[in-house]
Design a protein around this motif. Structure first.
Motif, mmCIF file in Angstrom:
data_model
loop_
_atom_site.group_PDB
_atom_site.id
_atom_site.type_symbol
_atom_site.label_atom_id
_atom_site.label_comp_id
_atom_site.label_asym_id
_atom_site.label_seq_id
_atom_site.Cartn_x
_atom_site.Cartn_y
_atom_site.Cartn_z
ATOM 1 N N ILE A 146 1.636 6.813 -6.821
ATOM 2 C CA ILE A 146 0.586 7.764 -7.171
ATOM 3 C C ILE A 146 1.055 9.193 -6.898
ATOM 4 N N ALA A 147 1.712 9.403 -5.772
ATOM 5 C CA ALA A 147 2.204 10.744 -5.438
ATOM 6 C C ALA A 147 3.240 11.209 -6.453
ATOM 7 N N ILE A 148 4.121 10.323 -6.881
ATOM 8 C CA ILE A 148 5.123 10.683 -7.889
ATOM 9 C C ILE A 148 4.443 10.982 -9.218
ATOM 10 N N ALA A 149 3.443 10.186 -9.571
ATOM 11 C CA ALA A 149 2.729 10.402 -10.829
ATOM 12 C C ALA A 149 2.005 11.743 -10.817
ATOM 13 N N VAL A 150 1.403 12.095 -9.707
ATOM 14 C CA VAL A 150 0.710 13.378 -9.606
ATOM 15 C C VAL A 150 1.725 14.522 -9.651
ATOM 16 N N ALA A 151 2.846 14.362 -8.964
ATOM 17 C CA ALA A 151 3.854 15.419 -8.929
ATOM 18 C C ALA A 151 4.481 15.659 -10.293
ATOM 19 N N THR A 152 4.609 14.599 -11.086
ATOM 20 C CA THR A 152 5.220 14.769 -12.408
ATOM 21 C C THR A 152 4.220 15.130 -13.494
ATOM 22 N N GLY A 153 2.930 15.154 -13.145
ATOM 23 C CA GLY A 153 1.916 15.587 -14.108
ATOM 24 C C GLY A 153 1.312 14.477 -14.931
ATOM 25 N N ILE A 154 1.538 13.235 -14.563
ATOM 26 C CA ILE A 154 0.933 12.129 -15.303
ATOM 27 C C ILE A 154 -0.585 12.148 -15.123
ATOM 28 N N PHE A 155 -1.040 12.539 -13.939
ATOM 29 C CA PHE A 155 -2.459 12.687 -13.673
ATOM 30 C C PHE A 155 -2.773 14.186 -13.563
ATOM 31 N N PRO A 156 -2.942 14.879 -14.684
ATOM 32 C CA PRO A 156 -3.122 16.335 -14.624
ATOM 33 C C PRO A 156 -4.425 16.759 -13.971
ATOM 34 N N GLY A 157 -5.387 15.877 -13.866
ATOM 35 C CA GLY A 157 -6.666 16.263 -13.266
ATOM 36 C C GLY A 157 -6.603 16.407 -11.765
ATOM 37 N N PHE A 158 -5.545 15.935 -11.120
ATOM 38 C CA PHE A 158 -5.442 15.972 -9.662
ATOM 39 C C PHE A 158 -4.513 17.090 -9.182
ATOM 40 N N GLU A 159 -4.432 18.167 -9.902
ATOM 41 C CA GLU A 159 -3.491 19.233 -9.536
ATOM 42 C C GLU A 159 -3.905 19.892 -8.253
ATOM 43 N N ILE A 201 0.835 -1.203 0.000
ATOM 44 C CA ILE A 201 0.000 0.000 0.000
ATOM 45 C C ILE A 201 0.872 1.257 0.000
ATOM 46 N N ILE A 202 1.926 1.253 0.797
ATOM 47 C CA ILE A 202 2.822 2.413 0.851
ATOM 48 C C ILE A 202 3.489 2.641 -0.504
ATOM 49 N N VAL A 203 3.931 1.563 -1.149
ATOM 50 C CA VAL A 203 4.575 1.691 -2.457
ATOM 51 C C VAL A 203 3.585 2.241 -3.484
ATOM 52 N N ILE A 204 2.349 1.740 -3.469
ATOM 53 C CA ILE A 204 1.336 2.232 -4.407
ATOM 54 C C ILE A 204 1.064 3.717 -4.170
ATOM 55 N N LEU A 205 0.939 4.120 -2.910
ATOM 56 C CA LEU A 205 0.702 5.528 -2.620
ATOM 57 C C LEU A 205 1.871 6.398 -3.048
ATOM 58 N N LEU A 206 3.085 5.923 -2.875
ATOM 59 C CA LEU A 206 4.253 6.677 -3.334
ATOM 60 C C LEU A 206 4.254 6.816 -4.850
#
Length: 52
Positions: free
Chosen positions: A39-52, A32-37
């Motif tokens: 997701i956080a990296i993906a959001v920070a790098t802009g892979i998920f632009p809808g979650f800005e 779970i921790i790895v998955i959350l990390l």
């Protein structure tokens, strides 16, 4: 002469349920921790632009 006393730790016995549950629980928490990390990296790098 008196022999020195050797202190040994008591042999702990846990129920079989805990012997299996604890490693599974720790593994699940680690995943779970790895998955959350990721997701956080993906959001920070802009892979998920809808979650800005």
């Amino acid at each position: 002469m008196k022999e020195p006393e050797v202190r040994t730790t008591p042999d702990r016995r846990y129920p079989p349920f805990w012997e299996k549950f604890i490693p599974i629980a720790l593994g699940t928490i680690a995943v779970i921790i790895v998955i959350l990390l990721l997701i956080a990296i993906a959001v920070a790098t802009g892979i998920f632009p809808g979650f800005e």
